[in-house]
Design a protein around this motif. Structure first.
Motif, PDB file in Angstrom:
ATOM      1  N   ILE A 208       0.805  -1.052   0.064  1.00 22.08           N
ATOM      2  CA  ILE A 208      -0.082  -0.002  -0.271  1.00 22.08           C
ATOM      3  C   ILE A 208       0.661   1.182   0.010  1.00 22.08           C
ATOM      4  O   ILE A 208       1.834   1.412   0.747  1.00 22.08           O
ATOM      5  N   ALA A 209       0.580   2.144  -0.937  1.00 25.20           N
ATOM      6  CA  ALA A 209       1.402   3.493  -0.962  1.00 25.20           C
ATOM      7  C   ALA A 209       0.430   4.563  -0.313  1.00 25.20           C
ATOM      8  O   ALA A 209      -0.665   4.555  -0.769  1.00 25.20           O
ATOM      9  N   LYS A 210       0.753   5.391   0.550  1.00 24.44           N
ATOM     10  CA  LYS A 210      -0.035   6.399   1.243  1.00 24.44           C
ATOM     11  C   LYS A 210       0.588   7.729   1.002  1.00 24.44           C
ATOM     12  O   LYS A 210       1.969   7.858   1.375  1.00 24.44           O
ATOM     13  N   ASP A 211      -0.127   8.831   0.691  1.00 24.37           N
ATOM     14  CA  ASP A 211       0.176  10.350   0.772  1.00 24.37           C
ATOM     15  C   ASP A 211       0.412  10.306   2.314  1.00 24.37           C
ATOM     16  O   ASP A 211      -0.381  10.666   3.159  1.00 24.37           O
ATOM     17  N   ARG A 212       1.686  10.819   2.799  1.00 25.25           N
ATOM     18  CA  ARG A 212       2.227  11.106   4.182  1.00 25.25           C
ATOM     19  C   ARG A 212       1.699  12.389   4.568  1.00 25.25           C
ATOM     20  O   ARG A 212       1.653  12.691   5.657  1.00 25.25           O
ATOM     21  N   ASN A 213       1.281  13.146   3.622  1.00 27.06           N
ATOM     22  CA  ASN A 213       0.572  14.554   4.261  1.00 27.06           C
ATOM     23  C   ASN A 213      -0.862  14.354   4.050  1.00 27.06           C
ATOM     24  O   ASN A 213      -1.382  15.790   4.267  1.00 27.06           O
ATOM     25  N   SER A 214      -1.567  13.429   3.615  1.00 25.60           N
ATOM     26  CA  SER A 214      -2.877  13.578   3.470  1.00 25.60           C
ATOM     27  C   SER A 214      -3.770  13.476   5.025  1.00 25.60           C
ATOM     28  O   SER A 214      -2.885  12.858   5.677  1.00 25.60           O
ATOM     29  N   THR A 215      -4.819  14.204   4.972  1.00 25.11           N
ATOM     30  CA  THR A 215      -5.679  13.907   6.040  1.00 25.11           C
ATOM     31  C   THR A 215      -6.549  12.776   5.681  1.00 25.11           C
ATOM     32  O   THR A 215      -6.401  12.144   4.674  1.00 25.11           O
ATOM     33  N   TYR A 216      -7.284  12.306   6.781  1.00 25.62           N
ATOM     34  CA  TYR A 216      -8.152  10.924   6.633  1.00 25.62           C
ATOM     35  C   TYR A 216      -9.558  11.339   5.827  1.00 25.62           C
ATOM     36  O   TYR A 216     -10.304  11.936   6.636  1.00 25.62           O
ATOM     37  N   ARG A 217      -9.544  10.888   4.598  1.00 27.08           N
ATOM     38  CA  ARG A 217     -10.829  10.948   3.849  1.00 27.08           C
ATOM     39  C   ARG A 217     -11.231   9.743   3.572  1.00 27.08           C
ATOM     40  O   ARG A 217     -10.741   8.878   2.979  1.00 27.08           O
TER      41      ARG A 217
END
Length: 359
Positions: A208-217
């Motif tokens: 899984i790749a995740k945007d480390r700057n993203s909020t939880y949407r």
């Protein structure tokens, strides 16, 4: 990828690390601080399927765990373990519930995956399903663990509008190092292609790749991406092709996916069954209350098909898609249920992902 033995301090403006612990009675002499109400349920953030890992400093990478998505709710009333669709399965995972009691926290919501591990330490959905008594079993999973990868709420503070890197920093400090039941999903920050290749070599489902700057949407919005070693997704069974000489009396299952809110035919699957699975599946299909004389999806084929109410959901492995939108080299893996968070494959989301890859 080795985890440090000493937990990181929680983020704080103070020189003293903050520690999560049950709340003491409020001192009436102190000012009354506003606290965020704890949500009773949070619609999960879901990962979009993509063919290869994205690259760049904003991305972090984790193992894709092969289990049931779950949320752990902790408050003064007790502990709840909810599936992705909101079913309360606390009683079915007693080991996870007991593990949560060891967390030194007053209130929290942990996002993660309920799993069972094989002898080599890999998460295995079939083991989890077997421990529960099969696709429609009612047994208790006595060997389940919980791999936590996000923290949505902590001691009166809703963290969903906080960036992922901070949420995970808080989460890692919350989970005791070496706990065998409640585990932290480690991230990998090196070359994603090498990480993906290593995951496939070791027989894992993918990464899984995740945007480390993203909020939880909530929803499947592209903040998280999943890259599978072998593509597999859930499709609804809309009929079967009878065959007297095949296991279970059927030669293939006809499958459908969602598109624009409707079910569409995406091909069939005739491999991957053993005799026991095929016989059990045929018995389930015979128990469906009514059969259809007309197909429940647009169909122009010439096969002899027994059409069914689209009730049963199957996990199908496949090698891609044909030019006319049918599954290529499909193979049956197992039966799924909506209550265990099986989400029927959505062609709209898939085509949106492919479009973003080309742009």
């Amino acid at each position: 990828m080795a985890r440090p033995t000493t937990p990181k301090p929680l983020l704080t403006d103070s020189a003293t690390p903050a520690r999560s612990r049950p709340r003491k009675p409020r001192d009436p002499a102190q000012p009354r601080l506003l606290l965020d109400p704890m949500p009773s349920r949070v619609e999960p953030c879901l990962a979009l399927l993509t063919a290869k890992p994205p690259k760049g400093p904003k991305w972090s990478y984790e193992i894709k765990w092969d289990g049931w998505r779950g949320a752990i709710h902790i408050d003064q009333s007790g502990i709840g373990i909810l599936t992705r669709n909101g079913h309360d399965w606390t009683r079915r995972f007693p080991t996870v519930e007991e593990g949560v009691r060891r967390l030194n926290v007053g209130s929290a919501i942990l996002d993660g995956e309920v799993v069972c591990f094989d002898d080599q330490g890999r998460s295995d959905f079939n083991l989890l399903q077997k421990s529960l008594g099969g696709p429609r079993g009612k047994r208790v999973a006595g060997e389940a663990a919980f791999v936590a990868f996000d923290l949505l709420y902590l001691d009166g503070h809703d963290l969903r509008n906080t960036e992922l890197s901070t949420r995970r920093h808080l989460l890692e400090a919350l989970i005791p190092a070496g706990d065998p039941i409640i585990r932290f999903s480690e991230d990998f920050n090196g070359d994603p292609d090498e990480f993906f290749e290593a995951a496939c070599t070791h027989g894992l489902e993918g990464i899984i790749a995740k945007d480390r700057n993203s909020t939880y949407r909530s929803g499947r919005l592209g903040d998280w991406l999943k890259i599978k070693c072998v593509a597999s997704d859930a499709f609804v069974i809309v009929g079967y092709e009878p065959s007297a000489g095949a296991f279970g009396g059927f030669g293939s299952l006809l499958l459908a996916a969602r598109k624009a809110g409707q079910l569409v035919y995406v091909g069939s699957v005739g491999t991957g069954f053993n005799e026991r699975e095929a016989s059990a599946l045929r018995k389930m299909m015979e128990k469906i209350p009514w059969k259809r004389k007309s197909p429940p999806v647009p169909y122009s084929g010439k096969r002899q098909v027994v059409w069914q109410q689209p009730t049963l959901i199957a996990e199908i492995a496949y090698r891609g898609w044909t030019g006319d939108g049918k599954l290529r080299q499909s193979s049956y893996k197992r039966l799924r249920e909506q209550q265990d968070d099986a989400i029927i494959f959505d062609l709209d989301s898939f085509e949106l992902t492919k479009l973003s890859e080309r742009s």
